[in-house]
Design a protein around this motif. Structure first.
Motif, PDB file in Angstrom:
ATOM      1  N   LEU A 156       0.837  -1.204   0.000  1.00 19.51           N
ATOM      2  CA  LEU A 156       0.000   0.000   0.000  1.00 19.51           C
ATOM      3  C   LEU A 156       0.874   1.257   0.000  1.00 19.51           C
ATOM      4  CD1 LEU A 156      -2.842   1.322   0.265  1.00 19.51           C
ATOM      5  CD2 LEU A 156      -2.545   1.201   2.731  1.00 19.51           C
ATOM      6  N   ILE A 157       1.902   1.240   0.837  1.00 21.76           N
ATOM      7  CA  ILE A 157       2.790   2.412   0.923  1.00 21.76           C
ATOM      8  C   ILE A 157       3.547   2.588  -0.399  1.00 21.76           C
ATOM      9  CG2 ILE A 157       4.864   3.316   2.080  1.00 21.76           C
ATOM     10  CD1 ILE A 157       3.682   1.922   4.663  1.00 21.76           C
ATOM     11  N   GLY A 160       0.872   3.636  -3.057  1.00 21.02           N
ATOM     12  CA  GLY A 160       0.320   4.946  -2.666  1.00 21.02           C
ATOM     13  C   GLY A 160       1.347   6.043  -2.890  1.00 21.02           C
ATOM     14  N   GLY A 161       2.587   5.751  -2.532  1.00 16.41           N
ATOM     15  CA  GLY A 161       3.665   6.730  -2.698  1.00 16.41           C
ATOM     16  C   GLY A 161       4.112   6.891  -4.134  1.00 16.41           C
TER      17      GLY A 161
END
Lengths: 210, 261
Positions: A156-157, A160-161
């Motif tokens: 996710l990170i 997302g990033g």
């Protein structure tokens, strides 16, 4: 320098996964395979750059493996049935998208930027869906010791990033607007996330799987 | 859109997405932590409730024993004594053959009175709090020995310390239950009760040389006597071990910390 660190961390996380291969479950093995393909793609890109060849083909081919393996990982984490069948089905749909993108938008030898943006949305969505399932599941305990949860969070990170990088970053780089900073940001993000993978696989013995 | 705007959107977008991702992760971690705490609290409350329930049940049982004890002693005992007195009076004024019958009846009644007193003594927990555990056990052992069907021995070692009265009563009941089981089922010649007082705990062992039993038998789980022993031990937070082998006797050990309960 950052590039080298990135490749080093990527290699280390892949080696850590191989080292624990016997003890990790199937979902983690899938991520280990993804790490292998990421490393192979990275090395291939470096070789292509060295030979002044376009990177597009490598990225397009890698995207297929990335979608295949990441989809399989998420489906395994949420304990879906017929994971293989569903994964192949979804990958075929993505393959069509990649081909259509290469025909109409980004030629096959160029970076498949549209696919990468869509991939980001897709993987963010999958990560959130898995985390939603974690919230609903009353039997999930001690997430700090749950390696699958950590891997989903890292995904996710990462995506997302990366979303804005794929959306606007390439444009900024191509127009040389703070290009180094933008590029460095993306590499640092990758280093941190793959270091996370490395930690998860290294601390495997202490992280109890569910 | 200028390049500066694009860069700003990139930075803002990245910041928002990264913050969102981190927020989601932290939210789930926090939520699950709270859920786990809530679960633990629920389990603790359930344990407390079960413990209180057991305590209450045992208290009620003890009250019933006490009541029964007082009833036998004060009423039945008194009445039987009165009967004895009447029969005795009658014997003084009757003929020789009826005198012998009456004398026999008097003996039987005396025995009945003694038995009732014994039952009364066994049921009344006050004597344990009054005399202490070793002395109460010594009396129990003497009662068993007086029946002459089984030799009972009590060994007390270490520096004796007292538990609160209700705890001592529970310990006494466990030993009493074990001795009853030996008398009823073990067909033993000897039973040895050991009370070993250590610095921070007391070790209790009830060991007989009887026929023993199969500890894996399914009937065992339904045995009321053993269930009572286990329940009381659980209430005391004591470590209970029951070991037995067919034809090699049975031993029941209990380790109770001095700070228990």
């Amino acid at each position: 320098m950052l590039d080298k660190i990135y490749v080093l961390i990527l290699s280390a996380s892949f080696l850590a996964s191989v080292y624990n291969w016997r003890h990790i479950n199937i979902a983690e093995k899938v991520i280990a395979c993804l790490l292998f393909f990421s490393l192979a793609n990275e090395l291939l890109c470096r070789y292509l750059l060295y030979r002044n060849l376009p990177l597009g083909v490598a990225h397009n081919v890698f995207s297929v493996f990335e979608i295949l393996l990441t989809t399989a990982f998420f489906l395994l984490v949420v304990n879906y049935r017929n994971v293989l069948f569903k994964t192949i089905g979804i990958t075929i749909v993505w393959l069509i998208i990649i081909i259509l993108n290469s025909i109409f938008y980004n030629p096959f030898n160029y970076l498949n930027i549209n696919v990468l943006v869509l991939e980001s949305v897709y993987f963010i969505g999958l990560s959130l869906y898995v985390l939603y399932n974690v919230l609903l599941d009353d039997n999930v305990e001690d997430l700090f010791r749950n390696s699958l949860f950590s891997l989903v969070c890292l995904q996710l990170i990462l995506w997302g990033g990366s979303f804005m990088f794929w959306s606007l970053g390439i444009y900024l780089i191509n127009n040389n607007i703070n290009a180094t900073a933008v590029n460095n940001y993306h590499i640092i993000l990758n280093i941190l996330v793959y270091f996370g993978f490395f930690i998860v696989y290294t601390l495997f013995g202490k992280l109890k799987l569910t | 859109m200028t390049n500066q705007h694009t860069l700003l959107i990139f930075l803002l977008g990245t910041f928002i997405l990264l913050s969102f991702s981190l927020f989601v992760v932290l939210f789930i971690l926090q939520y699950k932590k709270r859920q786990q705490l809530f679960k633990l609290e629920t389990i603790n409350l359930e344990h407390q409730f079960q413990s209180q329930l057991l305590n209450t049940k045992l208290e009620v049982q003890e009250q019933a024993y006490k009541y029964l004890s007082e009833e036998i002693h004060d009423n039945v005992g008194q009445e039987l004594s009165l009967v004895k007195l009447h029969l005795y009076t009658l014997s003084l004024n009757s003929q020789h053959d009826s005198k012998e019958v009456i004398q026999n009846a008097t003996e039987v009644l005396s025995k009945a009175i003694n038995d009732l007193r014994t039952i009364s003594h066994n049921l009344n927990g006050n004597s344990i709090s009054k005399n202490g555990l070793p002395e109460s056990l010594q009396k129990e052992v003497s009662y068993i020995n007086s029946a002459k069907s089984l030799k009972a021995v009590l060994n007390v070692s270490g520096i004796v310390f007292s538990f609160p009265p209700d705890i001592e009563l529970l310990i006494f009941r466990i030993i009493q239950e074990s001795l009853n089981n030996t008398i009823k089922h073990a067909k033993a010649n000897t039973v040895v009760v050991t009370l070993d007082y250590r610095v921070d705990h007391v070790y209790i062992l009830i060991k007989d040389d009887g026929i023993g039993f199969d500890t894996n038998s399914p009937k065992l789980s339904k045995s009321l006597g053993l269930m009572n022993i286990a329940t009381r031990a659980k209430l005391l937070n004591a470590k209970l071990t029951i070991s037995s082998e067919i034809n090699h006797g049975t031993s029941i050990s209990l380790v109770l910390k001095s700070t228990a309960v």
